[in-house]
Design a protein around this motif. Structure first.
Motif: not given
Ligand SMILES: NC(=O)c1ccc[n+]([C@@H]2O[C@H](COP(=O)([O-])OP(=O)(O)OC[C@H]3O[C@@H](n4cnc5c(N)ncnc54)[C@H](OP(=O)(O)O)[C@@H]3O)[C@@H](O)[C@H]2O)c1
Length: 319
Positions: A201-203, A231-234, A225, A205, A258
């Protein structure tokens, strides 16, 4: 003197006689003790690299360890062409010779400094990896990838995912700090799904990419996606090597769906950054925090060594 002499592009060099170098201006003669055989040495000799020679013959090898006339033991990088590191002697600008501490032996220093400094700078200066982040290393079974796994942990990554092809080497990467393994060609498994699974889930970095080509395309498919989502973090992807392919197909959707930034290593960094990374790699190798597998090969076996795979070990030629 004896040297690894390249007579034709895209052929291995031969152990041969080559005229001795003489110095100009601020140059020094280096009596070579060890020179690593790296992918970049092969790329230059193949004629495919921007630094490939336009005139032959030349001596191969871009860096190594040796002694100056006053007995100072140094790591050196960038000999003046047609001279190279894979020889009994070479010629260098004095500014490109860096004294070595006693704690690090010739073979280890010759093997670790180029890939170690590259891995350290890629993670610390380009990706700017931060404490607690998740890092994916693509091509983690190579010499540089293995060092990157270790360096990512030393720089504070909470989770390191190591992806590569060679199953035997992959299985040993947990000992170097990898928290999860992805095999590029595991039968019955979609590589894209494996990336999706390990991203969780957190991907990811940070992604350090030594392979490019089809494994990177599978990764980009996994990052794309399928819905409109916040948007999640870069995600910072640093392109470093091209072991699996020189090009990729880059669907626009991955960049629109993304927050992905793709960057390269951006050439040689400023001297202060380079020296800092050099000190980090030397100190951490000397105390065992960074480990590298080295195979010593006599220089007269260069032609044969050129044509084989190190399987995660760095071949180091000794004149
Ligand atoms: N720009 C820089 O500063 C810099 C610095 C260091 C390295 N590099 C580049 O990074 C790459 C790796 O360097 P290295 O020192 O780790 O080299 P290495 O020790 O020779 O390892 C080669 C790596 O590439 C993998 N590989 C080779 N062919 C492949 C393919 N067809 N598909 C997937 N993986 C493949 C190998 O996997 P297996 O283990 O399965 O054989 C191994 O992980 C090279 O392209 C090199 O030029 C760039």
């Amino acid at each position: 003197m004896n040297a690894a002499v390249l007579h034709a592009l895209n052929k291995p060099p031969r152990f041969d006689e080559f005229p001795d170098p003489s110095v100009k201006d601020d140059e020094v003669i280096v009596h070579v003790r060890a020179a690593a055989l790296k992918p970049v040495d092969k790329q230059i000799a193949s004629g495919s690299h921007y630094a490939s020679p336009s005139k032959l013959p030349v001596v191969c090898g871009i860096d190594g360890v040796g002694c100056l006339e006053d007995e100072t033991r140094v790591y050196f990088g960038g000999p003046r062409s047609p001279y190279g590191a894979m020889a009994e002697r070479t010629v260098m600008s004095r500014q490109r010779c860096f004294p070595l501490p006693e704690e690090i032996d010739d073979l280890t220093a010759a093997a670790v400094l180029n890939p170690g400094v590259s891995a350290w700078l890629t993670l610390a200066e380009r990706a700017k990896v931060m404490q607690g982040e998740t890092v994916l290393i693509l091509g983690a079974t190579g010499v540089t990838g293995k060092l990157a796994v270790q360096a990512a942990k030393l720089l504070g990554a909470a989770r390191v995912v190591a992806a590569g092809r060679n199953e035997q080497v992959l299985n040993k990467l947990r000992d170097l700090g990898a928290d999860a393994i992805i095999r590029f060609d595991k039968p019955g498994q979609s590589l894209k799904d494996a990336f999706v699974h390990e991203a969780g889930d957190s991907g990811f970095d940070v992604i350090i990419d030594y392979v490019w080509g089809s494994p990177t395309e599978a990764l980009l498919a996994a990052l794309t996606r399928k819905e409109f989502a916040a948007a999640k973090s870069d995600i910072r992807l640093v392109q470093v090597g091209e072991s699996a392919g020189a090009t990729i197909s880059l669907p626009a959707a991955v960049l629109r769906s993304t927050p992905l930034t793709i960057m390269g290593t951006a050439g040689i960094p400023p001297m202060d950054k380079l020296m800092d990374a050099f000190q980090q790699v030397m100190t951490r190798t000397a105390c065992g925090e960074l480990r590298i597998d080295v195979e010593r090969v006599p220089l007269d076996e260069v032609e044969n060594a050129w044509q084989r795979d190190g399987h995660g070990r760095r071949i180091v030629l000794v004149p």
